[in-house]
Design a protein around this motif. Sequence first.
Motif, PDB file in Angstrom:
ATOM      1  N   LEU A  55      -1.561  43.058 -14.132  1.00  0.00           N
ATOM      2  CA  LEU A  55      -2.647  43.450 -13.244  1.00  0.00           C
ATOM      3  C   LEU A  55      -3.976  43.044 -13.860  1.00  0.00           C
ATOM      4  O   LEU A  55      -4.216  43.280 -15.046  1.00  0.00           O
ATOM      5  N   VAL A  56      -4.838  42.439 -13.052  1.00  0.00           N
ATOM      6  CA  VAL A  56      -6.206  42.132 -13.454  1.00  0.00           C
ATOM      7  C   VAL A  56      -7.146  42.911 -12.550  1.00  0.00           C
ATOM      8  O   VAL A  56      -7.074  42.801 -11.321  1.00  0.00           O
ATOM      9  N   VAL A  57      -8.012  43.707 -13.154  1.00  0.00           N
ATOM     10  CA  VAL A  57      -9.014  44.474 -12.411  1.00  0.00           C
ATOM     11  C   VAL A  57     -10.379  43.869 -12.688  1.00  0.00           C
ATOM     12  O   VAL A  57     -10.795  43.747 -13.844  1.00  0.00           O
ATOM     13  N   GLY A  58     -11.060  43.483 -11.639  1.00  0.00           N
ATOM     14  CA  GLY A  58     -12.426  42.992 -11.759  1.00  0.00           C
ATOM     15  C   GLY A  58     -13.393  44.069 -11.320  1.00  0.00           C
ATOM     16  O   GLY A  58     -13.292  44.568 -10.193  1.00  0.00           O
ATOM     17  N   VAL A  59     -14.310  44.454 -12.211  1.00  0.00           N
ATOM     18  CA  VAL A  59     -15.282  45.509 -11.908  1.00  0.00           C
ATOM     19  C   VAL A  59     -16.689  44.916 -11.920  1.00  0.00           C
ATOM     20  O   VAL A  59     -17.069  44.209 -12.862  1.00  0.00           O
ATOM     21  N   ASP A  60     -17.449  45.212 -10.885  1.00  0.00           N
ATOM     22  CA  ASP A  60     -18.851  44.784 -10.841  1.00  0.00           C
ATOM     23  C   ASP A  60     -19.609  45.735  -9.929  1.00  0.00           C
ATOM     24  O   ASP A  60     -19.038  46.263  -8.966  1.00  0.00           O
ATOM     25  N   ILE A  78      -4.506  40.979  -8.472  1.00  0.00           N
ATOM     26  CA  ILE A  78      -5.932  41.076  -8.765  1.00  0.00           C
ATOM     27  C   ILE A  78      -6.530  42.170  -7.904  1.00  0.00           C
ATOM     28  O   ILE A  78      -6.385  42.162  -6.679  1.00  0.00           O
ATOM     29  N   ASP A  79      -7.204  43.113  -8.536  1.00  0.00           N
ATOM     30  CA  ASP A  79      -7.798  44.267  -7.862  1.00  0.00           C
ATOM     31  C   ASP A  79      -9.287  44.285  -8.167  1.00  0.00           C
ATOM     32  O   ASP A  79      -9.689  44.335  -9.338  1.00  0.00           O
ATOM     33  N   LEU A  80     -10.100  44.234  -7.127  1.00  0.00           N
ATOM     34  CA  LEU A  80     -11.554  44.250  -7.301  1.00  0.00           C
ATOM     35  C   LEU A  80     -12.088  45.647  -7.004  1.00  0.00           C
ATOM     36  O   LEU A  80     -11.723  46.255  -5.993  1.00  0.00           O
ATOM     37  N   ARG A  81     -12.949  46.140  -7.896  1.00  0.00           N
ATOM     38  CA  ARG A  81     -13.485  47.493  -7.737  1.00  0.00           C
ATOM     39  C   ARG A  81     -14.989  47.505  -7.966  1.00  0.00           C
ATOM     40  O   ARG A  81     -15.484  46.915  -8.939  1.00  0.00           O
ATOM     41  N   ALA A  82     -15.694  48.185  -7.074  1.00  0.00           N
ATOM     42  CA  ALA A  82     -17.127  48.391  -7.262  1.00  0.00           C
ATOM     43  C   ALA A  82     -17.316  49.498  -8.296  1.00  0.00           C
ATOM     44  O   ALA A  82     -16.689  50.554  -8.218  1.00  0.00           O
ATOM     45  N   GLY A  83     -18.165  49.244  -9.272  1.00  0.00           N
ATOM     46  CA  GLY A  83     -18.387  50.261 -10.287  1.00  0.00           C
ATOM     47  C   GLY A  83     -19.353  49.789 -11.341  1.00  0.00           C
ATOM     48  O   GLY A  83     -19.627  48.598 -11.475  1.00  0.00           O
ATOM     49  N   ASP A  84     -19.869  50.746 -12.084  1.00  0.00           N
ATOM     50  CA  ASP A  84     -20.825  50.480 -13.147  1.00  0.00           C
ATOM     51  C   ASP A  84     -20.116  50.475 -14.488  1.00  0.00           C
ATOM     52  O   ASP A  84     -19.224  51.299 -14.728  1.00  0.00           O
ATOM     53  N   ALA A  85     -20.522  49.594 -15.369  1.00  0.00           N
ATOM     54  CA  ALA A  85     -19.896  49.507 -16.692  1.00  0.00           C
ATOM     55  C   ALA A  85     -20.090  50.779 -17.503  1.00  0.00           C
ATOM     56  O   ALA A  85     -19.300  51.067 -18.412  1.00  0.00           O
ATOM     57  N   HIS A  86     -21.127  51.564 -17.180  1.00  0.00           N
ATOM     58  CA  HIS A  86     -21.373  52.812 -17.906  1.00  0.00           C
ATOM     59  C   HIS A  86     -20.409  53.920 -17.488  1.00  0.00           C
ATOM     60  O   HIS A  86     -20.350  54.970 -18.136  1.00  0.00           O
TER      61      HIS A  86
END
Length: 254
Positions: free
Chosen positions: A64-69, A88-96
């Motif tokens: 699984l690859v999750v892309g967060v931005d 591949i799973d894309l997720r909205a989110g903050d690195a903090h």
Amino acid sequence: MSQLTSVDQIAYLDAAAATTIGRHYKRRAVDALDLRPGHAVVDVGCGPGTDLGRLADAVRPDGLVVGVDRDGRMLAEAARRVAGRSGIDLRAGDAHGLPLDDASMDRVRIDRVLMHVDDPATVLAQVRRVLRPGGVLAVTEPDWDTLAVADDDVETSRRFARFVAGRVRNPTVGRDLVRLSVRAGLRVRSVEAIAVVFEDFGTADRILGLRRNSACAVTAGELTDTDAQAWLGRLTAGPSLASFTLYLVTAEAA
């Protein structure tokens, strides 16, 4: 790698990734992760999805690859680029505050993101939280205080370099990666200093914004227009050489 308006960020990231040095350091960073089939890996600040396919290929068939931005425009472009790809799973989110469960990831990749965040230490604490025991982080960040542009007018080159570094939120985070990783509870496995060198004006201008940033420096009163135009004229005529240092640190969760 340098400060840009939101309008051209995707094109800029693509241009940087397509350079010889861009391809080299990205390959080195992925190799450092030692990805295996079945791994779960998160790309923190995945941008337009430049590297998601490469990561997904490395963990097939059941990884699984999750892309967060946090940037919706970046995620939309990433979704377009990986459409039809499985795993591949894309997720909205903050690195903090990564949108991931504790100890849910085998690998974490960060590429030129910490130089922009409010608090790199908090981001690395989040990395430690989401990594499983034995999980690996590969993080690549520049040290903008090492930027150098070769020219007879050394003072103008220095003023330009200081101006560029001053426009980045965390300009020296590359040199701080070891200290920050250790404080986050990670064990540093390796440190690599990569010399980013541009030997032609066109590439240096695209990546470092020689024209754009020198014009901004003139507006800010850091350079005179006369000095800046003479400086650019010599750089354009060549020979041209500009460089800075990029740090690749690999660390492990205990």
